[in-house]
Write a protein that holds these residues in place. Structure first.
Motif, PDB file in Angstrom:
ATOM      1  N   UNK A 347       0.829  -1.202   0.000  1.00  0.00           N
ATOM      2  CA  UNK A 347       0.000   0.000   0.000  1.00  0.00           C
ATOM      3  C   UNK A 347       0.869   1.259   0.000  1.00  0.00           C
ATOM      4  N   UNK A 348       1.897   1.299   0.831  1.00  0.00           N
ATOM      5  CA  UNK A 348       2.774   2.473   0.881  1.00  0.00           C
ATOM      6  C   UNK A 348       3.465   2.701  -0.458  1.00  0.00           C
ATOM      7  N   UNK A 349       3.823   1.639  -1.155  1.00  0.00           N
ATOM      8  CA  UNK A 349       4.515   1.778  -2.426  1.00  0.00           C
ATOM      9  C   UNK A 349       3.603   1.982  -3.611  1.00  0.00           C
ATOM     10  N   UNK A 350       2.297   1.963  -3.387  1.00  0.00           N
ATOM     11  CA  UNK A 350       1.350   2.115  -4.495  1.00  0.00           C
ATOM     12  C   UNK A 350       0.983   3.582  -4.689  1.00  0.00           C
ATOM     13  N   UNK A 351       0.136   3.819  -5.668  1.00  0.00           N
ATOM     14  CA  UNK A 351      -0.354   5.165  -5.942  1.00  0.00           C
ATOM     15  C   UNK A 351      -1.789   5.345  -5.448  1.00  0.00           C
ATOM     16  N   UNK A 352      -2.261   4.443  -4.606  1.00  0.00           N
ATOM     17  CA  UNK A 352      -3.651   4.464  -4.160  1.00  0.00           C
ATOM     18  C   UNK A 352      -3.752   4.893  -2.707  1.00  0.00           C
ATOM     19  N   UNK A 353      -4.781   5.667  -2.403  1.00  0.00           N
ATOM     20  CA  UNK A 353      -4.975   6.213  -1.054  1.00  0.00           C
ATOM     21  C   UNK A 353      -5.648   5.204  -0.144  1.00  0.00           C
ATOM     22  N   UNK A 354      -6.669   4.563  -0.618  1.00  0.00           N
ATOM     23  CA  UNK A 354      -7.452   3.680   0.231  1.00  0.00           C
ATOM     24  C   UNK A 354      -8.733   4.361   0.689  1.00  0.00           C
ATOM     25  N   UNK A 355      -9.362   3.856   1.746  1.00  0.00           N
ATOM     26  CA  UNK A 355      -8.881   2.783   2.630  1.00  0.00           C
ATOM     27  C   UNK A 355      -8.911   1.413   1.970  1.00  0.00           C
ATOM     28  N   UNK A 356      -8.010   0.532   2.466  1.00  0.00           N
ATOM     29  CA  UNK A 356      -7.936  -0.842   2.015  1.00  0.00           C
ATOM     30  C   UNK A 356      -8.108  -1.778   3.203  1.00  0.00           C
ATOM     31  N   UNK A 357      -8.976  -2.785   3.037  1.00  0.00           N
ATOM     32  CA  UNK A 357      -9.060  -3.862   4.020  1.00  0.00           C
ATOM     33  C   UNK A 357      -7.838  -4.765   3.876  1.00  0.00           C
ATOM     34  N   UNK A 358      -7.109  -4.986   4.968  1.00  0.00           N
ATOM     35  CA  UNK A 358      -5.992  -5.920   4.979  1.00  0.00           C
ATOM     36  C   UNK A 358      -6.300  -6.995   6.012  1.00  0.00           C
ATOM     37  N   UNK A 359      -6.702  -8.146   5.556  1.00  0.00           N
ATOM     38  CA  UNK A 359      -7.062  -9.241   6.449  1.00  0.00           C
ATOM     39  C   UNK A 359      -7.201 -10.525   5.655  1.00  0.00           C
ATOM     40  N   UNK A 360      -7.357 -11.607   6.381  1.00  0.00           N
ATOM     41  CA  UNK A 360      -7.550 -12.913   5.756  1.00  0.00           C
ATOM     42  C   UNK A 360      -9.045 -13.214   5.712  1.00  0.00           C
ATOM     43  N   UNK A 361      -9.600 -13.422   4.515  1.00  0.00           N
ATOM     44  CA  UNK A 361     -11.047 -13.654   4.440  1.00  0.00           C
ATOM     45  C   UNK A 361     -11.494 -15.001   4.983  1.00  0.00           C
ATOM     46  N   UNK A 362     -10.553 -15.865   5.403  1.00  0.00           N
ATOM     47  CA  UNK A 362     -10.969 -17.117   6.050  1.00  0.00           C
ATOM     48  C   UNK A 362     -11.660 -16.830   7.373  1.00  0.00           C
ATOM     49  N   UNK A 363     -12.861 -17.319   7.550  1.00  0.00           N
ATOM     50  CA  UNK A 363     -13.715 -16.964   8.691  1.00  0.00           C
ATOM     51  C   UNK A 363     -13.845 -18.153   9.646  1.00  0.00           C
ATOM     52  N   UNK A 364     -13.628 -17.906  10.942  1.00  0.00           N
ATOM     53  CA  UNK A 364     -13.702 -18.938  11.975  1.00  0.00           C
ATOM     54  C   UNK A 364     -14.616 -18.466  13.095  1.00  0.00           C
ATOM     55  N   UNK A 365     -15.404 -19.390  13.627  1.00  0.00           N
ATOM     56  CA  UNK A 365     -16.091 -19.093  14.879  1.00  0.00           C
ATOM     57  C   UNK A 365     -15.089 -19.262  16.027  1.00  0.00           C
ATOM     58  N   UNK A 366     -15.425 -18.739  17.192  1.00  0.00           N
ATOM     59  CA  UNK A 366     -14.525 -18.856  18.331  1.00  0.00           C
ATOM     60  C   UNK A 366     -14.349 -20.325  18.741  1.00  0.00           C
ATOM     61  N   UNK A 367     -15.399 -21.106  18.575  1.00  0.00           N
ATOM     62  CA  UNK A 367     -15.289 -22.530  18.902  1.00  0.00           C
ATOM     63  C   UNK A 367     -14.359 -23.239  17.907  1.00  0.00           C
ATOM     64  N   UNK A 368     -14.430 -22.867  16.633  1.00  0.00           N
ATOM     65  CA  UNK A 368     -13.537 -23.465  15.642  1.00  0.00           C
ATOM     66  C   UNK A 368     -12.081 -23.071  15.918  1.00  0.00           C
ATOM     67  N   UNK A 369     -11.871 -21.831  16.304  1.00  0.00           N
ATOM     68  CA  UNK A 369     -10.520 -21.396  16.645  1.00  0.00           C
ATOM     69  C   UNK A 369      -9.998 -22.170  17.855  1.00  0.00           C
ATOM     70  N   UNK A 370     -10.831 -22.326  18.860  1.00  0.00           N
ATOM     71  CA  UNK A 370     -10.413 -23.088  20.044  1.00  0.00           C
ATOM     72  C   UNK A 370     -10.032 -24.517  19.668  1.00  0.00           C
ATOM     73  N   UNK A 371     -10.732 -25.089  18.727  1.00  0.00           N
ATOM     74  CA  UNK A 371     -10.429 -26.453  18.312  1.00  0.00           C
ATOM     75  C   UNK A 371      -9.076 -26.518  17.592  1.00  0.00           C
ATOM     76  N   UNK A 372      -8.785 -25.523  16.762  1.00  0.00           N
ATOM     77  CA  UNK A 372      -7.489 -25.492  16.070  1.00  0.00           C
ATOM     78  C   UNK A 372      -6.350 -25.343  17.084  1.00  0.00           C
ATOM     79  N   UNK A 373      -6.555 -24.501  18.103  1.00  0.00           N
ATOM     80  CA  UNK A 373      -5.529 -24.320  19.132  1.00  0.00           C
ATOM     81  C   UNK A 373      -5.322 -25.616  19.911  1.00  0.00           C
TER      82      UNK A 373
END
Length: 440
Positions: A347-373
């Protein structure tokens, strides 16, 4: 009188000895006549002086005309090597700030030409995300100045750079002005975890911590950016969407925020920081970038900062139950810190102002996250339910199609790949923590 007469008499006799008729008459010195043109030509032609002058002019002209061509035709001439830390592969292209333009625009660098080394400030650079960004900028070959008051940051996060001449560390609170001469400013300084910004909400809003950091800190950094003609990147947050009514969240969504809730000191502080950033861009021509960061995890997170990933990992390592608030069906999206750093730099090196979402679109419930941990650390860990906190968003997932299209960026590391890297860091730190307690 006698003495005077005796002293003067010899002169008098000498004067009388010379007859007056022989005294040469006085006349002024005769002036030399200017040299005539014929005499000058005669001087040049004599002894072939003109020929030597013409030959000298011819040799000099030939050298200055042929020298550039000879330098291109001479492949054996040694050329200064490009430092490895800032070299660019032949197949790549890079953009660098065009300091000659009025607004510090971005100019294209020809293929194969080394990128100019930049001088960069990272506020909050001793924190979790900031320290990883500093690592990447220094590895790229830039000069980096870290500004941090160590409220949530740790000196240990950047100690491995202390011997690097390209690295500087300044203990400073951004709510106070500072004068520096730099090219880029990454503004990350802000307590971002619920534990830190809820510790004293009144003080957070009106005094030292979050709201003042977001507003006064951003104001000071924008003022510095304007004075020196630099480029400014604000790290905002997905919390500007509040408890969203749109899912997934696009950058065009204005959010659903409770302005008087327990989280509003952080949410509204970031929203105000975005407003200030855009006002400086529109009103003063400051070159700005805005990134909205979604949940991020990785090494160097604070052990007990109240964020769900660090909470689960620390609890599992300490053999404590994993605390799930509410029914555990609220969702989050988790990105590994190196993916976020790549997005910020893109983003800093681009010519675009934004705003830009920076995140992983993979979605987890809290219970699913607890299971992965549990699968990663301790399969025997149990889950403990507690009442949910106020204003806790029910769903959170970024739409990153804008970043994919304009920044050519998307996260590469999945939760199951990145979590073990974080677990290893937490295990070492908790082990050292326990050993320290045992020695007391």
């Amino acid at each position: 009188m006698k003495q005077l007469h005796k002293q003067s008499s010899p002169n008098h006799w000498r004067d009388e000895a010379i007859p007056s008729s022989q005294t040469p008459p006085y006349s002024p010195k005769t002036l030399k006549h200017p040299r005539s043109l014929s005499r000058s030509l005669n001087y040049l032609l004599k002894e072939q002086r003109l020929l030597f002058i013409l030959v000298g002019i011819l040799i000099g002209s030939t050298f200055f005309i042929l020298q550039p061509s000879l330098s291109r035709l001479n492949p054996s001439e040694p050329k200064p090597p490009i430092p490895r830390s800032i070299s660019i592969p032949i197949h790549e292209s890079r953009t660098v700030p065009n300091r000659g333009s009025k607004k510090g625009g971005v100019g294209r660098v020809p293929v194969g030409v080394g990128r100019r080394r930049l001088r960069i400030v990272v506020t909050g650079g001793a924190g979790f995300v900031g320290s990883h960004l500093v690592d990447k900028l220094l590895a790229r070959g830039d000069d980096v100045i870290v500004i941090d008051n160590f409220f949530t940051g740790r000196k240990e996060n950047v100690m491995h750079h202390f011997g690097d001449p390209k690295f500087e560390l300044i203990r400073h609170d951004v709510v106070e002005p500072i004068l520096l001469e730099v090219d880029h400013i990454y503004h990350l300084a802000c307590p971002a975890s619920p534990v830190h910004y809820k510790y004293n909400p009144v003080k957070t809003i009106i005094s030292l911590l979050n709201y003042k950091t977001n507003v006064m800190g951003t104001l000071n950094m924008l003022g510095l950016t304007k004075r020196i003609g630099a480029r400014f990147l604000l790290t905002s947050t997905s919390e500007v969407y509040g408890d969203p009514l749109e899912h997934p969240q696009k950058e065009t969504y204005w959010g659903h925020v409770n302005p008087i809730g327990v989280r509003s000191c952080y949410d509204e502080g970031k929203r105000t920081a975005e407003t200030l950033t855009m006002d400086y861009h529109r009103g003063a021509g400051v070159e700005v970038r805005i990134a909205r960061i979604f949940n991020t995890y990785g090494p160097r997170m604070c052990l007990d900062d109240g964020r769900v990933v660090s909470n689960f990992v620390a609890q599992a390592i300490r053999k404590q139950p994993l605390t799930v608030y509410g029914d555990g069906n609220q969702t989050r999206s988790f990105q590994y810190v190196s993916d976020l750093v790549d997005g910020l730099m893109a983003l800093m090196g681009s010519e675009h102002i934004g705003p830009f979402n920076l995140g992983n679109p993979g979605e987890f419930t809290m219970l699913e996250l607890a299971q992965v941990v549990k699968e990663t650390i301790d399969t025997s860990a149990r889950i403990e339910f507690k009442p949910n906190t106020d204003d806790d968003p029910h769903k959170r997932k970024p739409d990153i199609s804008k970043a994919r299209e304009l920044l050519n960026w998307e996260p590469k590391i999945s939760l199951r790949e990145g979590l073990p890297l974080m677990v290893s860091d937490f295990q070492n730190r908790i082990l050292n923590e326990n050993e320290g307690k045992g020695n007391k």
